[in-house]
Design a protein around this motif. Structure first.
Motif, mmCIF file in Angstrom:
data_model
loop_
_atom_site.group_PDB
_atom_site.id
_atom_site.type_symbol
_atom_site.label_atom_id
_atom_site.label_comp_id
_atom_site.label_asym_id
_atom_site.label_seq_id
_atom_site.Cartn_x
_atom_site.Cartn_y
_atom_site.Cartn_z
ATOM 1 N N UNK A 73 0.807 -1.216 0.000
ATOM 2 C CA UNK A 73 0.000 0.000 0.000
ATOM 3 C C UNK A 73 0.836 1.259 0.000
ATOM 4 N N UNK A 74 0.289 2.285 -0.626
ATOM 5 C CA UNK A 74 0.909 3.606 -0.702
ATOM 6 C C UNK A 74 2.344 3.542 -1.241
ATOM 7 N N UNK A 75 2.586 2.678 -2.192
ATOM 8 C CA UNK A 75 3.885 2.580 -2.849
ATOM 9 C C UNK A 75 4.946 1.819 -2.071
ATOM 10 N N UNK A 76 4.614 1.335 -0.902
ATOM 11 C CA UNK A 76 5.580 0.590 -0.094
ATOM 12 C C UNK A 76 5.607 -0.876 -0.526
ATOM 13 N N UNK A 77 6.741 -1.496 -0.328
ATOM 14 C CA UNK A 77 6.886 -2.906 -0.682
ATOM 15 C C UNK A 77 7.590 -3.660 0.434
ATOM 16 N N UNK A 78 7.291 -4.953 0.494
ATOM 17 C CA UNK A 78 7.971 -5.843 1.427
ATOM 18 C C UNK A 78 8.491 -7.046 0.656
ATOM 19 N N UNK A 79 9.501 -7.672 1.195
ATOM 20 C CA UNK A 79 10.058 -8.870 0.568
ATOM 21 C C UNK A 79 9.381 -10.091 1.179
ATOM 22 N N UNK A 80 8.867 -10.959 0.310
ATOM 23 C CA UNK A 80 8.245 -12.209 0.737
ATOM 24 C C UNK A 80 9.036 -13.392 0.218
ATOM 25 N N UNK A 81 9.044 -14.463 0.985
ATOM 26 C CA UNK A 81 9.627 -15.732 0.543
ATOM 27 C C UNK A 81 8.491 -16.542 -0.072
#
Length: 143
Positions: free
Chosen positions: A91-99
């Protein structure tokens, strides 16, 4: 075998890391004024050369995958035991790294590479070759 002094060992390790005689000698604790001469002289000593060769062999073995390691990795990918990282928007341009699990395409590719290694995918063809004989070429008196 002659033991290296601590300075010689540091010089050899720095020389391996840098590939430059004078700077390796300075980093090992030799005088800046005599670093190049001392470094060249130290490299001519057989026990220092033997130490450098041994360390280079060890580093080479650590950095290059052996055949078994490659085959084990491909097998683990094929079996779905490996994961890979991907970015997921939060959301809101943020990203997270997922396995995530390795996808089917990559698992199939690993299986293909293993199959090639073990000769599973080689096509076998039966070929029969008949060579013609010409009686005209043989003289009559050679019977």
């Amino acid at each position: 075998m002659v033991k290296l002094t601590e300075k010689q060992r540091r010089f050899a390790d720095e020389y391996i890391r840098l590939g430059e005689i004078a700077q390796a000698a300075v980093n090992a604790g030799y005088s800046t004024k005599t670093a190049r001469v001392i470094g060249k002289e130290t490299l001519t000593k057989p026990y220092v050369k033997a130490y450098i060769d041994k360390r280079l062999d060890e580093l080479k073995k650590e950095s290059i995958a052996e055949q078994d390691e490659v085959l084990q990795y491909l097998t683990s990918v094929m079996r779905g035991e490996q994961t890979e990282q991907t970015l997921r928007g939060v959301g809101e341009g943020a990203q997270e790294i997922d396995e995530i699990e390795v996808d089917a395409t990559r698992r199939i590719r690993a299986a293909e590479l293993l199959g090639k290694r073990y000769g599973i995918w080689t096509e076998k063809q039966q070929v029969e070759i008949k060579t013609p004989t010409f009686k005209e070429d043989v003289p009559e008196d050679d019977d």
